[in-house]
Design a protein around this motif. Structure first.
Motif, PDB file in Angstrom:
ATOM      1  N   ALA A  90     -13.718  -5.005  -6.143  1.00 41.09           N
ATOM      2  CA  ALA A  90     -12.293  -5.315  -6.216  1.00 41.09           C
ATOM      3  C   ALA A  90     -11.466  -4.035  -6.076  1.00 41.09           C
ATOM      4  N   VAL A  94      -8.823  -3.271  -2.976  1.00 44.21           N
ATOM      5  CA  VAL A  94      -7.412  -2.973  -3.215  1.00 44.21           C
ATOM      6  C   VAL A  94      -7.034  -1.627  -2.594  1.00 44.21           C
ATOM      7  N   THR A 104       0.604  -6.515  -2.988  1.00 45.87           N
ATOM      8  CA  THR A 104      -0.299  -7.255  -3.866  1.00 45.87           C
ATOM      9  C   THR A 104      -0.390  -8.712  -3.446  1.00 45.87           C
ATOM     10  N   VAL A 111      -7.555 -12.579  -0.075  1.00 39.08           N
ATOM     11  CA  VAL A 111      -8.697 -13.006  -0.878  1.00 39.08           C
ATOM     12  C   VAL A 111      -8.796 -14.535  -0.906  1.00 39.08           C
TER      13      VAL A 111
ATOM     14  N   VAL B 108      -8.751 -14.056  -8.097  1.00 41.41           N
ATOM     15  CA  VAL B 108      -7.379 -13.562  -7.894  1.00 41.41           C
ATOM     16  C   VAL B 108      -6.939 -12.720  -9.086  1.00 41.41           C
ATOM     17  N   LEU B 110      -8.830 -11.027 -11.047  1.00 44.39           N
ATOM     18  CA  LEU B 110      -9.578  -9.774 -10.989  1.00 44.39           C
ATOM     19  C   LEU B 110      -8.916  -8.795 -10.025  1.00 44.39           C
ATOM     20  N   VAL B 111      -8.544  -9.299  -8.877  1.00 38.20           N
ATOM     21  CA  VAL B 111      -7.898  -8.458  -7.866  1.00 38.20           C
ATOM     22  C   VAL B 111      -6.548  -7.954  -8.367  1.00 38.20           C
ATOM     23  N   GLU B 112      -5.790  -8.837  -8.953  1.00 43.35           N
ATOM     24  CA  GLU B 112      -4.464  -8.441  -9.442  1.00 43.35           C
ATOM     25  C   GLU B 112      -4.569  -7.397 -10.539  1.00 43.35           C
TER      26      GLU B 112
END
Lengths: 117, 117
Positions: A90, A94, A104, A111, B108, B110-112
DNA sequence: ACCTATTTGTCCGTATGTATG
DNA sequence: CCATACATACGGACAAATAGG
């Protein structure tokens, strides 16, 4: 394994089948390492074409949750969850996305585009 | 765009077609943003089935090299390298997360968590 | 707003190939 | 050698998005 499909749904049949199998695995209805029904059988039980099931199987294979091999059938992959590697993936995603100038929200879209339920 | 396929090859036709298109793009034979032939046309010129071409197009789309849209056709994406790498990273992350049993919403999150603005 | 043509998307069916057991 | 099971390719039908008149 209990799966239901609705031909009237706006979701493609193969998506519905893939979702059903994901759920069955998540619920422990089919255990790790266990075998899924042959495409031909599952297709017959759902009253859909074998290709439709094979497409669903192909999606799940790309997601890395099942192993599909000719002559042998389909088995659920047995692999322990590695949260550390997950976080690392992750983080890297990013970072790459930032370098490419994505916001974001755009990263989340990206994703989600790869996480069709 | 010059592509050749060999039905006697051990490689699937759709792989050969996808490779041919990748090469054509890499060689600048088709420019960024330009349109590729309709699946039906390319199929006719290669003497293969339209579905075979559509499968090749689908592969390249997943690689982030082209954009495929119904009614509009297929166009080469502007920054294939960056987008392709990003798509691959996203795909890998989703695959790993699925294996760990995460839902789309959890992925999502996790990514954020790693994309604090 | 409507209609038509184009183009990809999905699903079906069939046939044949290829790896596995 | 044989049966099983997925892989590839073909063909047809209809749906849905798009573009243009």
């Amino acid at each position: 394994m209990l799966i239901r499909v609705d031909s009237g749904s706006s979701l493609p049949l193969y998506d519905q089948i893939a979702s059903g199998i994901r759920r069955a695995i998540a619920d422990g209805e089919v255990g790790r390492g266990e075998r899924l029904p042959a495409a031909k059988e599952l297709a017959a039980s759902l009253d859909v074409n074998m290709h439709t099931v094979l497409k669903a199987y192909g999606m799940l294979r790309e997601e890395g949750i099942i192993e599909v091999r000719r002559g042998r059938g389909v088995t659920v992959i047995d692999q322990p969850a590695d949260r550390a590697a997950l976080a690392e993936s992750a983080r890297r995603l990013v970072a790459d996305a930032r370098r490419a100038g994505l916001t974001t929200a755009e990263i989340v879209d990206l994703v989600e585009a790869h996480a069709t339920d």
